[in-house]
Design an enzyme around this catalytic site. Sequence first.
Site, PDB file in Angstrom:
ATOM      1  N   LYS A  80       0.712  -1.080   0.070  1.00 25.68           N
ATOM      2  CA  LYS A  80      -0.040  -0.166   0.157  1.00 25.68           C
ATOM      3  C   LYS A  80       0.926   1.358   0.140  1.00 25.68           C
ATOM      4  O   LYS A  80       2.130   1.193   0.345  1.00 25.68           O
ATOM      5  CB  LYS A  80      -0.977   0.033   1.227  1.00 25.68           C
ATOM      6  CG  LYS A  80      -2.113   0.698   1.170  1.00 25.68           C
ATOM      7  CD  LYS A  80      -3.342  -0.186   0.702  1.00 25.68           C
ATOM      8  CE  LYS A  80      -4.425   0.682   0.611  1.00 25.68           C
ATOM      9  NZ  LYS A  80      -5.814  -0.022   0.424  1.00 25.68           N
ATOM     10  N   GLY A 181     -21.864   5.229  -0.761  1.00 21.65           N
ATOM     11  CA  GLY A 181     -20.805   6.016  -1.460  1.00 21.65           C
ATOM     12  C   GLY A 181     -20.683   5.027  -2.653  1.00 21.65           C
ATOM     13  O   GLY A 181     -21.626   4.356  -2.921  1.00 21.65           O
TER      14      GLY A 181
HETATM   15  P1  NAD Z   1     -16.943   6.217  -0.655  1.00 21.47           P
HETATM   16  O1  NAD Z   1     -15.956   7.216   0.063  1.00 21.47           O
HETATM   17  O2  NAD Z   1     -17.356   6.271  -2.011  1.00 21.47           O
HETATM   18  O3  NAD Z   1     -18.242   6.224   0.365  1.00 21.47           O
HETATM   19  C1  NAD Z   1     -18.188   6.096   1.782  1.00 21.47           C
HETATM   20  C2  NAD Z   1     -19.371   6.562   2.217  1.00 21.47           C
HETATM   21  O4  NAD Z   1     -19.738   6.654   3.506  1.00 21.47           O
HETATM   22  C3  NAD Z   1     -19.675   8.216   1.803  1.00 21.47           C
HETATM   23  O5  NAD Z   1     -20.812   8.612   1.284  1.00 21.47           O
HETATM   24  C4  NAD Z   1     -19.574   8.917   3.324  1.00 21.47           C
HETATM   25  O6  NAD Z   1     -20.230  10.113   3.276  1.00 21.47           O
HETATM   26  C5  NAD Z   1     -20.225   7.855   4.033  1.00 21.47           C
HETATM   27  N1  NAD Z   1     -19.780   8.038   5.389  1.00 21.47           N
HETATM   28  C6  NAD Z   1     -18.796   8.240   6.074  1.00 21.47           C
HETATM   29  N2  NAD Z   1     -18.574   8.054   7.475  1.00 21.47           N
HETATM   30  C7  NAD Z   1     -20.002   7.677   7.776  1.00 21.47           C
HETATM   31  C8  NAD Z   1     -20.528   7.293   9.019  1.00 21.47           C
HETATM   32  N3  NAD Z   1     -20.105   7.639  10.273  1.00 21.47           N
HETATM   33  N4  NAD Z   1     -21.877   6.932   8.833  1.00 21.47           N
HETATM   34  C9  NAD Z   1     -22.365   6.898   7.578  1.00 21.47           C
HETATM   35  N5  NAD Z   1     -22.149   7.247   6.404  1.00 21.47           N
HETATM   36  C10 NAD Z   1     -20.650   7.529   6.440  1.00 21.47           C
HETATM   37  O7  NAD Z   1     -15.921   4.958  -0.201  1.00 21.47           O
HETATM   38  P2  NAD Z   1     -16.052   3.397  -0.875  1.00 21.47           P
HETATM   39  O8  NAD Z   1     -15.231   3.312  -1.908  1.00 21.47           O
HETATM   40  O9  NAD Z   1     -17.700   3.137  -1.033  1.00 21.47           O
HETATM   41  O10 NAD Z   1     -15.500   2.824   0.053  1.00 21.47           O
HETATM   42  C11 NAD Z   1     -16.178   2.418   1.468  1.00 21.47           C
HETATM   43  C12 NAD Z   1     -15.270   1.421   2.379  1.00 21.47           C
HETATM   44  O11 NAD Z   1     -15.225   0.166   1.720  1.00 21.47           O
HETATM   45  C13 NAD Z   1     -13.853   1.947   2.684  1.00 21.47           C
HETATM   46  O12 NAD Z   1     -13.802   1.500   3.865  1.00 21.47           O
HETATM   47  C14 NAD Z   1     -13.048   1.389   1.701  1.00 21.47           C
HETATM   48  O13 NAD Z   1     -11.809   1.133   2.333  1.00 21.47           O
HETATM   49  C15 NAD Z   1     -13.767  -0.217   1.498  1.00 21.47           C
HETATM   50  N6  NAD Z   1     -13.546  -0.500   0.281  1.00 21.47           N
HETATM   51  C16 NAD Z   1     -13.485  -0.147  -0.985  1.00 21.47           C
HETATM   52  C17 NAD Z   1     -13.302  -0.524  -2.064  1.00 21.47           C
HETATM   53  C18 NAD Z   1     -13.792   0.010  -3.460  1.00 21.47           C
HETATM   54  O14 NAD Z   1     -13.639  -0.889  -4.285  1.00 21.47           O
HETATM   55  N7  NAD Z   1     -14.093   1.365  -3.411  1.00 21.47           N
HETATM   56  C19 NAD Z   1     -12.757  -1.756  -1.993  1.00 21.47           C
HETATM   57  C20 NAD Z   1     -12.260  -2.465  -0.900  1.00 21.47           C
HETATM   58  C21 NAD Z   1     -12.777  -1.822   0.447  1.00 21.47           C
END
Ligand code: NAD
Length: 362
Positions: A80, A181
């Site tokens: 990472k 998100g």
């Molecule tokens: P993103 O930023 O697009 O969406 C996250 C959403 O969560 C946002 O809309 C944000 O406003 C909301 N949020 C933040 N704090 C919050 C809370 N306390 N209560 C409710 N909502 C809250 O991120 P993403 O890409 O959807 O990723 C989400 C999680 O999944 C992260 O932990 C990320 O590391 C993990 N992840 C993502 C991927 C990917 O392909 N994008 C892959 C593996 C893991």
Amino acid sequence: MKLFETLSDHGHERICFHNDSTTGLRSIIAIHSTVLGNALGGTRRWAYTDEAEAIRDVLRLSEGMTYKSAAADLPMGGAKSVILIKPGQAATRAEGLAMGRFVDTMNGAYIAAEDVGVTPQFCDWMAEETQHVMGGETVSHGGDPSPFTAAGCFNAMKACLKHLGRKVDFSEMTIGVQGVGATGYRVAKLCKEAGAKVIASDVNRGALEKAVKELEISAVNDGENIFTTKVDILAPCALGGILDDRTITNLKCQIVCGTANNQLLHAIDDGARLKKCGILYGPDFVVNAGGLIRLAGLYLGMTESRINQKIEQIEHTTISVLKEAGDAHSAHEAAVAYAKRRIEHGRERARANPNRVATTTP
Ligand code: NAD
């Protein structure tokens, strides 16, 4: 921080710091393991409170990537990178190019991709300087991995239901989604399309309203908390560290299965606490490997159908891990043991074939 002691304790191979005097880029790449192959892992841009916090984050995240790749049965290690920014600092092409040059010095042992604060555009800026980047749309390829992460999570939900002997019929279920998100929106969509009733929460009002309107789902009422709402499956799709002694004991769900990374605040204690409370936990790095499988698969030259097959296999892997969790302290512990067994097999294969060069681009 006793850096070498920390690296030894967690088995990290390498940590590299870069200070680019022209652009001011300050970045760290941590390679946890190349036992199974080169290591693909996102680049996170974050306003850390101090350097120690950035180091802790990159070490923890890179170790997690090793387990995620191994559990997904990818010939990949774990790494990472993080970029230390000031609060609100916008990404620029110059920064992306500088980061790309840094990534290139790893000679393919590290392959960069999206993480928090990094877009497909930023990946393409990095890719102008190195071929070891995935997740862009023009210079590099792969694009946004989140649809694949969501699909893998949905497959893992099916595994959790099967493990509990429940019918895989979403029309009889209520799913709670924290965070709509990139991944959470799609998890909610898949559940809704399968017939489930979906209740969502998001601190971003606009994102929540959009999901409610477009997907015809409901939002948690003002003053209510998704973690204490009665649902069949709770899908944490926002931040890590949200499952702790306080939240776990108040959960009103049978299953926790979401896309967020590092959901357990204290992996050992909180994993065991979930088990003690009778809540089935789909281990995060097994559940959310779909995006990694997509980008790593494309990097390794897999066909679309092979990649999709591997994302479908998340269901089977989750079932195997949950079965092993019966004899372990927690599902998390069983998942780590499962991944470590795969890494050990890789190490044995490498010993038997010492000419293998882990850092060669496949
Ligand atoms: P993103 O930023 O697009 O969406 C996250 C959403 O969560 C946002 O809309 C944000 O406003 C909301 N949020 C933040 N704090 C919050 C809370 N306390 N209560 C409710 N909502 C809250 O991120 P993403 O890409 O959807 O990723 C989400 C999680 O999944 C992260 O932990 C990320 O590391 C993990 N992840 C993502 C991927 C990917 O392909 N994008 C892959 C593996 C893991």
